[in-house]
Scaffold this motif. Structure first.
Motif, PDB file in Angstrom:
ATOM      1  N   LEU A 183      -2.546  11.301  -0.263  1.00  0.00           N
ATOM      2  CA  LEU A 183      -2.162  12.232   0.804  1.00  0.00           C
ATOM      3  C   LEU A 183      -3.041  13.470   0.774  1.00  0.00           C
ATOM      4  CD1 LEU A 183      -0.298  13.177   3.070  1.00  0.00           C
ATOM      5  CD2 LEU A 183       1.279  14.024   1.309  1.00  0.00           C
ATOM      6  N   GLY A 184      -3.281  14.010  -0.413  1.00  0.00           N
ATOM      7  CA  GLY A 184      -4.116  15.213  -0.510  1.00  0.00           C
ATOM      8  C   GLY A 184      -5.510  14.985   0.037  1.00  0.00           C
ATOM      9  N   ILE A 185      -6.097  13.830  -0.265  1.00  0.00           N
ATOM     10  CA  ILE A 185      -7.448  13.540   0.228  1.00  0.00           C
ATOM     11  C   ILE A 185      -7.440  13.358   1.740  1.00  0.00           C
ATOM     12  CG2 ILE A 185      -9.344  11.885   0.143  1.00  0.00           C
ATOM     13  CD1 ILE A 185      -8.536  11.381  -2.805  1.00  0.00           C
ATOM     14  N   MET A 186      -6.432  12.659   2.257  1.00  0.00           N
ATOM     15  CA  MET A 186      -6.348  12.496   3.711  1.00  0.00           C
ATOM     16  C   MET A 186      -6.190  13.848   4.407  1.00  0.00           C
ATOM     17  SD  MET A 186      -6.894   9.400   4.551  1.00  0.00           S
ATOM     18  CE  MET A 186      -6.614   9.723   6.295  1.00  0.00           C
TER      19      MET A 186
ATOM     20  N   ASN B 278      -4.802   4.440   4.307  1.00  0.00           N
ATOM     21  CA  ASN B 278      -3.933   5.075   5.302  1.00  0.00           C
ATOM     22  C   ASN B 278      -3.574   4.103   6.422  1.00  0.00           C
ATOM     23  OD1 ASN B 278      -2.666   7.662   6.062  1.00  0.00           O
ATOM     24  ND2 ASN B 278      -4.063   7.622   7.816  1.00  0.00           N
ATOM     25  N   GLU B 279      -4.546   3.303   6.850  1.00  0.00           N
ATOM     26  CA  GLU B 279      -4.294   2.334   7.925  1.00  0.00           C
ATOM     27  C   GLU B 279      -3.375   1.215   7.444  1.00  0.00           C
ATOM     28  OE1 GLU B 279      -4.395   1.596  11.840  1.00  0.00           O
ATOM     29  OE2 GLU B 279      -5.432   3.248  10.825  1.00  0.00           O
ATOM     30  N   ALA B 280      -3.497   0.840   6.155  1.00  0.00           N
ATOM     31  CA  ALA B 280      -2.578  -0.150   5.595  1.00  0.00           C
ATOM     32  C   ALA B 280      -1.144   0.380   5.605  1.00  0.00           C
ATOM     33  CB  ALA B 280      -3.000  -0.511   4.175  1.00  0.00           C
TER      34      ALA B 280
ATOM     35  N   TYR C 298      -8.156  10.690  10.943  1.00  0.00           N
ATOM     36  CA  TYR C 298      -7.843  10.944   9.543  1.00  0.00           C
ATOM     37  C   TYR C 298      -6.426  11.493   9.354  1.00  0.00           C
ATOM     38  CZ  TYR C 298     -12.903  10.470   9.118  1.00  0.00           C
ATOM     39  OH  TYR C 298     -14.195  10.000   9.166  1.00  0.00           O
ATOM     40  N   ARG C 299      -5.595  11.438  10.374  1.00  0.00           N
ATOM     41  CA  ARG C 299      -4.225  11.951  10.277  1.00  0.00           C
ATOM     42  C   ARG C 299      -3.438  11.134   9.263  1.00  0.00           C
ATOM     43  NH1 ARG C 299       0.662  10.495  13.044  1.00  0.00           N
ATOM     44  NH2 ARG C 299      -0.526   8.904  14.176  1.00  0.00           N
ATOM     45  N   PRO C 300      -2.854  11.772   8.231  1.00  0.00           N
ATOM     46  CA  PRO C 300      -2.084  11.005   7.249  1.00  0.00           C
ATOM     47  C   PRO C 300      -0.899  10.294   7.889  1.00  0.00           C
ATOM     48  CG  PRO C 300      -2.562  13.208   6.417  1.00  0.00           C
ATOM     49  CD  PRO C 300      -2.944  13.198   7.870  1.00  0.00           C
ATOM     50  N   CYS C 301      -0.670   9.067   7.504  1.00  0.00           N
ATOM     51  CA  CYS C 301       0.461   8.305   8.025  1.00  0.00           C
ATOM     52  C   CYS C 301       1.767   8.996   7.645  1.00  0.00           C
ATOM     53  CB  CYS C 301       0.432   6.891   7.448  1.00  0.00           C
ATOM     54  SG  CYS C 301       1.832   5.872   7.981  1.00  0.00           S
ATOM     55  N   PRO C 302       2.706   9.123   8.594  1.00  0.00           N
ATOM     56  CA  PRO C 302       3.994   9.760   8.268  1.00  0.00           C
ATOM     57  C   PRO C 302       4.731   9.080   7.111  1.00  0.00           C
ATOM     58  CG  PRO C 302       3.724   9.609  10.640  1.00  0.00           C
ATOM     59  CD  PRO C 302       2.576   8.843  10.041  1.00  0.00           C
TER      60      PRO C 302
ATOM     61  N   PRO D 175     -10.357  -6.785  -5.136  1.00  0.00           N
ATOM     62  CA  PRO D 175      -9.656  -7.156  -6.374  1.00  0.00           C
ATOM     63  C   PRO D 175      -8.175  -6.817  -6.353  1.00  0.00           C
ATOM     64  CG  PRO D 175     -11.065  -5.247  -6.727  1.00  0.00           C
ATOM     65  CD  PRO D 175     -11.412  -5.783  -5.369  1.00  0.00           C
ATOM     66  N   MET D 176      -7.779  -5.798  -5.604  1.00  0.00           N
ATOM     67  CA  MET D 176      -6.361  -5.501  -5.403  1.00  0.00           C
ATOM     68  C   MET D 176      -6.169  -4.991  -3.986  1.00  0.00           C
ATOM     69  SD  MET D 176      -5.575  -1.941  -7.498  1.00  0.00           S
ATOM     70  CE  MET D 176      -6.274  -2.462  -9.055  1.00  0.00           C
ATOM     71  N   GLY D 177      -4.957  -5.189  -3.458  1.00  0.00           N
ATOM     72  CA  GLY D 177      -4.685  -4.767  -2.093  1.00  0.00           C
ATOM     73  C   GLY D 177      -4.601  -3.260  -1.970  1.00  0.00           C
ATOM     74  N   PRO D 178      -4.713  -2.727  -0.747  1.00  0.00           N
ATOM     75  CA  PRO D 178      -4.750  -1.273  -0.557  1.00  0.00           C
ATOM     76  C   PRO D 178      -3.458  -0.561  -0.959  1.00  0.00           C
ATOM     77  CG  PRO D 178      -4.628  -2.414   1.547  1.00  0.00           C
ATOM     78  CD  PRO D 178      -4.903  -3.458   0.518  1.00  0.00           C
ATOM     79  N   LEU D 179      -2.312  -1.221  -0.795  1.00  0.00           N
ATOM     80  CA  LEU D 179      -1.059  -0.559  -1.158  1.00  0.00           C
ATOM     81  C   LEU D 179      -0.874  -0.541  -2.673  1.00  0.00           C
ATOM     82  CD1 LEU D 179       1.205  -1.966   1.692  1.00  0.00           C
ATOM     83  CD2 LEU D 179      -0.032   0.209   1.612  1.00  0.00           C
ATOM     84  N   THR D 180      -1.260  -1.622  -3.344  1.00  0.00           N
ATOM     85  CA  THR D 180      -1.260  -1.623  -4.807  1.00  0.00           C
ATOM     86  C   THR D 180      -2.230  -0.577  -5.343  1.00  0.00           C
ATOM     87  OG1 THR D 180      -0.721  -3.979  -4.879  1.00  0.00           O
ATOM     88  CG2 THR D 180      -1.700  -3.030  -6.859  1.00  0.00           C
ATOM     89  N   LEU D 181      -3.402  -0.486  -4.724  1.00  0.00           N
ATOM     90  CA  LEU D 181      -4.393   0.501  -5.143  1.00  0.00           C
ATOM     91  C   LEU D 181      -3.879   1.917  -4.930  1.00  0.00           C
ATOM     92  CD1 LEU D 181      -7.187   1.213  -6.185  1.00  0.00           C
ATOM     93  CD2 LEU D 181      -8.083   0.873  -3.858  1.00  0.00           C
ATOM     94  N   ALA D 182      -3.207   2.151  -3.808  1.00  0.00           N
ATOM     95  CA  ALA D 182      -2.640   3.480  -3.549  1.00  0.00           C
ATOM     96  C   ALA D 182      -1.639   3.861  -4.635  1.00  0.00           C
ATOM     97  CB  ALA D 182      -1.970   3.506  -2.180  1.00  0.00           C
ATOM     98  N   ASP D 183      -0.798   2.909  -5.037  1.00  0.00           N
ATOM     99  CA  ASP D 183       0.148   3.171  -6.127  1.00  0.00           C
ATOM    100  C   ASP D 183      -0.584   3.492  -7.420  1.00  0.00           C
ATOM    101  OD1 ASP D 183       2.399   2.839  -4.586  1.00  0.00           O
ATOM    102  OD2 ASP D 183       2.984   0.911  -5.450  1.00  0.00           O
ATOM    103  N   PHE D 184      -1.687   2.812  -7.664  1.00  0.00           N
ATOM    104  CA  PHE D 184      -2.460   3.033  -8.881  1.00  0.00           C
ATOM    105  C   PHE D 184      -3.105   4.420  -8.868  1.00  0.00           C
ATOM    106  CE2 PHE D 184      -6.412   2.579 -11.389  1.00  0.00           C
ATOM    107  CZ  PHE D 184      -5.872   2.159 -12.594  1.00  0.00           C
TER     108      PHE D 184
END
Length: 285
Positions: A242-245, A199-201, A257-261, A226-235
């Motif tokens: 979003l649901g977990i946040m 979320n912070e990424a 813990y507010r989900p990024c807009p 091993p992979m960046g947070p944005l690549t991991l989010a896509d995976f």
């Protein structure tokens, strides 16, 4: 308690992966979903992944065939769990979907059966409260891709018995996994730590601190991920993130813990990551 007959509810990515691992390790598995198409896709994926293991010489062709023969399918939830020792639920990550499923499992599964959930964030205590056997309800949180990833979070609800915990922990070890005991809390350990980082990424991207590739490179080269947070989010799937946040924000009541807009906007647009072909990156096929 030992298990011989099992059922997995949900034939998607996690469900078919769990069924794959159970069957490969000698357990009969009934894979359950609402449509024949979903079940066909699930069993096709199991067959393809087993074929990869044969090609890499991790299993033999005979082991592949024996594994496939241990997997049966069913579209009726109640009938599919009528004669099993263990059910692992792996459906959409919402209480609206999981709650009624656990009510049905409680009514239809044998009295001795353990009811497990692969949920990544929803309270095991809440799921157990949908049943008359809360002591036999537990979390079995696998990680994607299930045949490869070793970790299983074994999540104890408030009333989960020692016998239930010990049986599920032993099963995880028999499957070649490393079980870690976790008490019931929003996001457990894995997503309590991982999702705020992702979320912070996304906040860094939204605020123009750096672009996607540079954010991922910092975390790969600077933090040895091993992979960046944005690549991991896509995976993982941006809708899942979003649901977990939202669960963390609601259950813990802290705005950190507010989900990024931008994460919410991506999901609204249908940019869900690899599974939709577009997330923070674009994917062919």
């Amino acid at each position: 308690m030992s298990f011989s007959t099992t059922a997995v509810v949900g034939a998607g990515t996690m469900g078919n992966g769990i069924a794959h691992v159970l069957a490969l390790n000698g357990l009969d598995v009934t894979l359950i979903d609402v449509s024949e198409d979903a079940l066909r896709n699930g069993t096709d994926t199991i067959a393809e992944n087993l074929a990869r293991q044969v090609k890499k010489e991790r299993i033999t062709a005979a082991e592949r065939e024996a594994t496939l023969n241990r997997v049966s399918t069913h579209t009726d939830l109640a009938q599919g769990v009528a004669d099993v020792d263990l059910v692992i639920e792996a459906v959409t990550e919402t209480t609206e979907v999981k709650g009624p499923i656990f009510e049905t499992l409680d009514e239809a599964a044998p009295d001795h059966a353990i009811l497990a959930s692969n949920t990544s964030s929803i309270s095991i205590t809440w799921l157990a409260a949908q049943t008359s056997r809360p002591e036999q309800v537990i979390g079995m949180h696998f990680f994607n891709p299930v045949p490869i990833m070793k970790l299983v979070e074994v999540v104890r609800g408030l009333e989960t018995s020692n016998g239930t915990h010990d049986a599920v922990q032993a099963l995880a070890e028999d499957l070649g996994k490393t079980p870690v005991e976790v008490n019931d809390a929003p996001g457990f350990v894995s997503n309590r730590v991982l999702m705020p980082m992702i979320n912070e990424a996304v906040f860094c991207l939204m605020e123009g601190v750096a672009d996607e590739e540079d954010i991922d490179t910092v975390m790969k080269l600077g933090m040895n991920h091993p992979m960046g947070p944005l690549t991991l989010a896509d995976f993982i799937g941006l809708d899942v993130c979003l649901g977990i946040m939202e669960v963390l924000h609601r259950e813990l009541g802290d705005d950190k813990y507010r989900p990024c807009p931008l994460l919410r906007k991506k999901v609204t647009a249908g940019h869900l990551g690899r599974k939709s072909g577009q997330g923070f990156y674009a994917y062919d096929g």
